[in-house]
Design a protein around this motif. Structure first.
Motif, PDB file in Angstrom:
ATOM      1  N   PRO A   7       0.818  -1.202   0.000  1.00 25.56           N
ATOM      2  CA  PRO A   7       0.000   0.000   0.000  1.00 25.56           C
ATOM      3  C   PRO A   7       0.851   1.250   0.000  1.00 25.56           C
ATOM      4  CG  PRO A   7       0.086  -0.964   2.181  1.00 25.56           C
ATOM      5  CD  PRO A   7       0.827  -1.881   1.261  1.00 25.56           C
ATOM      6  N   PRO A   8       0.305   2.435  -0.268  1.00 27.83           N
ATOM      7  CA  PRO A   8       1.095   3.646  -0.321  1.00 27.83           C
ATOM      8  C   PRO A   8       1.741   3.916   1.012  1.00 27.83           C
ATOM      9  CG  PRO A   8      -1.228   4.200  -0.240  1.00 27.83           C
ATOM     10  CD  PRO A   8      -1.121   2.723  -0.454  1.00 27.83           C
ATOM     11  N   PRO A   9       2.946   4.528   1.014  1.00 31.27           N
ATOM     12  CA  PRO A   9       3.645   4.787   2.257  1.00 31.27           C
ATOM     13  C   PRO A   9       2.856   5.735   3.140  1.00 31.27           C
ATOM     14  CG  PRO A   9       4.772   5.818   0.402  1.00 31.27           C
ATOM     15  CD  PRO A   9       3.667   4.986  -0.157  1.00 31.27           C
ATOM     16  N   SER A  10       2.974   5.535   4.431  1.00 29.94           N
ATOM     17  CA  SER A  10       2.235   6.363   5.364  1.00 29.94           C
ATOM     18  C   SER A  10       2.776   7.767   5.396  1.00 29.94           C
ATOM     19  CB  SER A  10       2.325   5.741   6.766  1.00 29.94           C
ATOM     20  OG  SER A  10       1.757   6.590   7.721  1.00 29.94           O
ATOM     21  N   ALA A  11       1.886   8.753   5.424  1.00 31.60           N
ATOM     22  CA  ALA A  11       2.299  10.138   5.528  1.00 31.60           C
ATOM     23  C   ALA A  11       2.333  10.593   6.971  1.00 31.60           C
ATOM     24  CB  ALA A  11       1.332  11.033   4.739  1.00 31.60           C
ATOM     25  N   HIS A  12       2.053   9.684   7.899  1.00 32.55           N
ATOM     26  CA  HIS A  12       1.966  10.049   9.294  1.00 32.55           C
ATOM     27  C   HIS A  12       2.999   9.273  10.090  1.00 32.55           C
ATOM     28  CE1 HIS A  12      -1.806  11.972   8.240  1.00 32.55           C
ATOM     29  NE2 HIS A  12      -2.173  10.843   7.658  1.00 32.55           N
ATOM     30  N   ARG A  13       3.278   9.785  11.257  1.00 33.80           N
ATOM     31  CA  ARG A  13       4.195   9.083  12.137  1.00 33.80           C
ATOM     32  C   ARG A  13       3.562   7.787  12.617  1.00 33.80           C
ATOM     33  NH1 ARG A  13       8.666  11.541  13.962  1.00 33.80           N
ATOM     34  NH2 ARG A  13       8.896  13.761  13.544  1.00 33.80           N
ATOM     35  N   THR A  14       4.416   6.811  12.851  1.00 30.53           N
ATOM     36  CA  THR A  14       3.914   5.592  13.453  1.00 30.53           C
ATOM     37  C   THR A  14       3.593   5.867  14.910  1.00 30.53           C
ATOM     38  OG1 THR A  14       6.213   5.001  13.830  1.00 30.53           O
ATOM     39  CG2 THR A  14       5.141   4.039  11.919  1.00 30.53           C
ATOM     40  N   HIS A  15       2.774   5.031  15.499  1.00 29.60           N
ATOM     41  CA  HIS A  15       2.321   5.264  16.860  1.00 29.60           C
ATOM     42  C   HIS A  15       2.903   4.220  17.791  1.00 29.60           C
ATOM     43  CE1 HIS A  15      -0.457   8.319  15.524  1.00 29.60           C
ATOM     44  NE2 HIS A  15      -0.847   7.499  14.567  1.00 29.60           N
ATOM     45  N   LEU A 156      14.300   3.798  11.701  1.00 31.76           N
ATOM     46  CA  LEU A 156      14.142   2.532  12.414  1.00 31.76           C
ATOM     47  C   LEU A 156      15.108   2.490  13.578  1.00 31.76           C
ATOM     48  CD1 LEU A 156      16.854   0.833  11.475  1.00 31.76           C
ATOM     49  CD2 LEU A 156      15.505   0.395   9.434  1.00 31.76           C
ATOM     50  N   ARG A 157      15.039   1.390  14.326  1.00 30.27           N
ATOM     51  CA  ARG A 157      15.991   1.126  15.398  1.00 30.27           C
ATOM     52  C   ARG A 157      16.737  -0.163  15.071  1.00 30.27           C
ATOM     53  NH1 ARG A 157      15.249   5.602  15.846  1.00 30.27           N
ATOM     54  NH2 ARG A 157      14.286   6.777  17.556  1.00 30.27           N
ATOM     55  N   SER A 158      17.954  -0.257  15.563  1.00 31.31           N
ATOM     56  CA  SER A 158      18.783  -1.428  15.323  1.00 31.31           C
ATOM     57  C   SER A 158      19.204  -2.026  16.656  1.00 31.31           C
ATOM     58  CB  SER A 158      20.021  -1.043  14.504  1.00 31.31           C
ATOM     59  OG  SER A 158      20.826  -2.175  14.223  1.00 31.31           O
ATOM     60  N   SER A 159      19.463  -3.332  16.644  1.00 33.08           N
ATOM     61  CA  SER A 159      19.842  -4.015  17.881  1.00 33.08           C
ATOM     62  C   SER A 159      20.761  -5.175  17.555  1.00 33.08           C
ATOM     63  CB  SER A 159      18.589  -4.537  18.598  1.00 33.08           C
ATOM     64  OG  SER A 159      18.926  -5.312  19.739  1.00 33.08           O
ATOM     65  N   ASP A 172      10.295   3.718  21.214  1.00 31.83           N
ATOM     66  CA  ASP A 172       9.216   4.707  21.206  1.00 31.83           C
ATOM     67  C   ASP A 172       8.962   5.053  19.747  1.00 31.83           C
ATOM     68  OD1 ASP A 172       7.479   6.819  21.330  1.00 31.83           O
ATOM     69  OD2 ASP A 172       8.650   7.998  22.763  1.00 31.83           O
ATOM     70  N   ALA A 173       7.907   4.493  19.193  1.00 33.87           N
ATOM     71  CA  ALA A 173       7.665   4.653  17.760  1.00 33.87           C
ATOM     72  C   ALA A 173       7.349   6.087  17.368  1.00 33.87           C
ATOM     73  CB  ALA A 173       6.544   3.719  17.315  1.00 33.87           C
ATOM     74  N   THR A 174       6.948   6.925  18.335  1.00 34.84           N
ATOM     75  CA  THR A 174       6.673   8.329  17.992  1.00 34.84           C
ATOM     76  C   THR A 174       7.947   9.078  17.629  1.00 34.84           C
ATOM     77  OG1 THR A 174       6.848   9.094  20.290  1.00 34.84           O
ATOM     78  CG2 THR A 174       4.673   8.355  19.522  1.00 34.84           C
ATOM     79  N   GLU A 175       9.107   8.521  17.989  1.00 36.59           N
ATOM     80  CA  GLU A 175      10.374   9.171  17.669  1.00 36.59           C
ATOM     81  C   GLU A 175      10.902   8.795  16.285  1.00 36.59           C
ATOM     82  OE1 GLU A 175      12.983   8.087  20.821  1.00 36.59           O
ATOM     83  OE2 GLU A 175      12.003   9.400  22.301  1.00 36.59           O
ATOM     84  N   LEU A 176      10.268   7.834  15.630  1.00 36.74           N
ATOM     85  CA  LEU A 176      10.730   7.397  14.316  1.00 36.74           C
ATOM     86  C   LEU A 176      10.307   8.400  13.247  1.00 36.74           C
ATOM     87  CD1 LEU A 176       9.875   3.593  14.559  1.00 36.74           C
ATOM     88  CD2 LEU A 176      12.115   4.679  14.865  1.00 36.74           C
ATOM     89  N   VAL A 177      11.192   8.620  12.293  1.00 36.33           N
ATOM     90  CA  VAL A 177      10.916   9.529  11.182  1.00 36.33           C
ATOM     91  C   VAL A 177      10.158   8.759  10.108  1.00 36.33           C
ATOM     92  CG1 VAL A 177      11.940  10.966   9.371  1.00 36.33           C
ATOM     93  CG2 VAL A 177      12.981  10.883  11.665  1.00 36.33           C
ATOM     94  N   PRO A 178       9.008   9.264   9.657  1.00 40.93           N
ATOM     95  CA  PRO A 178       8.261   8.554   8.613  1.00 40.93           C
ATOM     96  C   PRO A 178       9.096   8.390   7.347  1.00 40.93           C
ATOM     97  CG  PRO A 178       6.912  10.269   9.598  1.00 40.93           C
ATOM     98  CD  PRO A 178       8.305  10.479  10.112  1.00 40.93           C
ATOM     99  N   PHE A 179       8.978   7.232   6.748  1.00 44.47           N
ATOM    100  CA  PHE A 179       9.694   6.951   5.503  1.00 44.47           C
ATOM    101  C   PHE A 179       9.061   7.756   4.377  1.00 44.47           C
ATOM    102  CE2 PHE A 179      11.131   3.878   2.114  1.00 44.47           C
ATOM    103  CZ  PHE A 179      12.482   4.009   2.381  1.00 44.47           C
ATOM    104  N   PRO A 180       9.856   8.435   3.556  1.00 47.16           N
ATOM    105  CA  PRO A 180       9.286   9.315   2.535  1.00 47.16           C
ATOM    106  C   PRO A 180       8.700   8.541   1.361  1.00 47.16           C
ATOM    107  CG  PRO A 180      11.665   9.230   2.321  1.00 47.16           C
ATOM    108  CD  PRO A 180      11.323   8.457   3.568  1.00 47.16           C
ATOM    109  N   GLN A 181       7.933   9.268   0.542  1.00 52.36           N
ATOM    110  CA  GLN A 181       7.456   8.702  -0.716  1.00 52.36           C
ATOM    111  C   GLN A 181       8.638   8.075  -1.426  1.00 52.36           C
ATOM    112  OE1 GLN A 181       4.259   8.782  -1.853  1.00 52.36           O
ATOM    113  NE2 GLN A 181       4.780   7.611  -3.676  1.00 52.36           N
TER     114      GLN A 181
END
Length: 212
Positions: A7-15, A156-159, A172-181
């Motif tokens: 589906p199209p990439p999200s334009a919003h931050r993840t929650h 994303l986060r890495s471990s 904390d998913a609110t700190e993730l930067v949304p992936f661009p178009q």
């Protein structure tokens, strides 16, 4: 140890994960793709990871294990390549392969993955919180560089395998930067810059050497 065979990439931050409700059971999906990554599969099924998932409100865990080995002793084998058990309030399913993982990505509230570029892009385009775990056993391993570059961009986060419980706990998913178009050429440029493959002075010059 017993061997278990867009589906199209999200334009919003993840929650961030929230407490489960009657209508939604928080779900985690772990995938190693077509690779063998015993350490990640075994860590995902370990008590420290299961404990932190339950503490954060998750109620189901699916692990796509590929050709990885894990201990099947406490699982019920449902088919030749599907194992299931209930661990406290957490329902756990392990299976090897499917023709497509798209529905699994879409269902998940959190995805934990090997650092394969195809998997990463598929997940980020869906706007899903993602923790990547590079496989340190691979030769000519560029997974660490790739995951570090995307962490640097905030997507994303890495471990490490060992630190996975801590990474889940602190996510904390609110700190993730949304992936661009998605723009393949721009994505490669961003990665090249982040990974240090670009001559930044040359990158800003035109064909005649004039700085842009």
């Amino acid at each position: 140890m017993p061997r278990s065979d867009s589906p199209p990439p999200s334009a919003h931050r993840t929650h961030p994960p929230t407490a489960p409700s009657d209508t939604h059971r928080m779900h985690v999906f772990v995938t190693v793709g077509s690779t063998r990554f015993d350490a990640l599969v075994q860590r995902a099924l370990s008590p420290p990871v299961l404990d932190v998932l339950r503490a954060r409100g998750y109620r189901s865990l699916d692990v796509q294990c590929g050709n990885s080995d894990f201990d099947t002793a406490h699982f019920e084998q449902r088919t030749s390549d599907h194992w299931q058990r209930t661990d406290g309030a957490l329902e756990v399913n392990v299976w090897r392969f499917k023709p497509s993982l798209k529905q699994d990505y879409e269902r998940a509230d959190l995805i934990i993955s090997h650092a394969g570029s195809g998997t990463i892009i598929d997940v980020l385009r869906l706007g899903k919180p993602l923790i990547v775990v590079p496989n340190p056993t691979l030769l000519d391993n560029h997974q660490v560089e790739l995951s570090d570059a995307l962490v640097g961009l905030g997507h994303l986060r890495s471990s490490t395998v060992a630190d996975l419980p801590h990474a889940i706990e602190k996510l904390d998913a609110t700190e993730l930067v949304p992936f661009p178009q998605f723009d393949g050429s721009r994505f490669r440029e961003l990665l090249d810059e982040e990974m240090g493959f670009v001559d930044h002075d040359r990158a800003h010059r035109g064909k005649n050497g004039v700085r842009r």
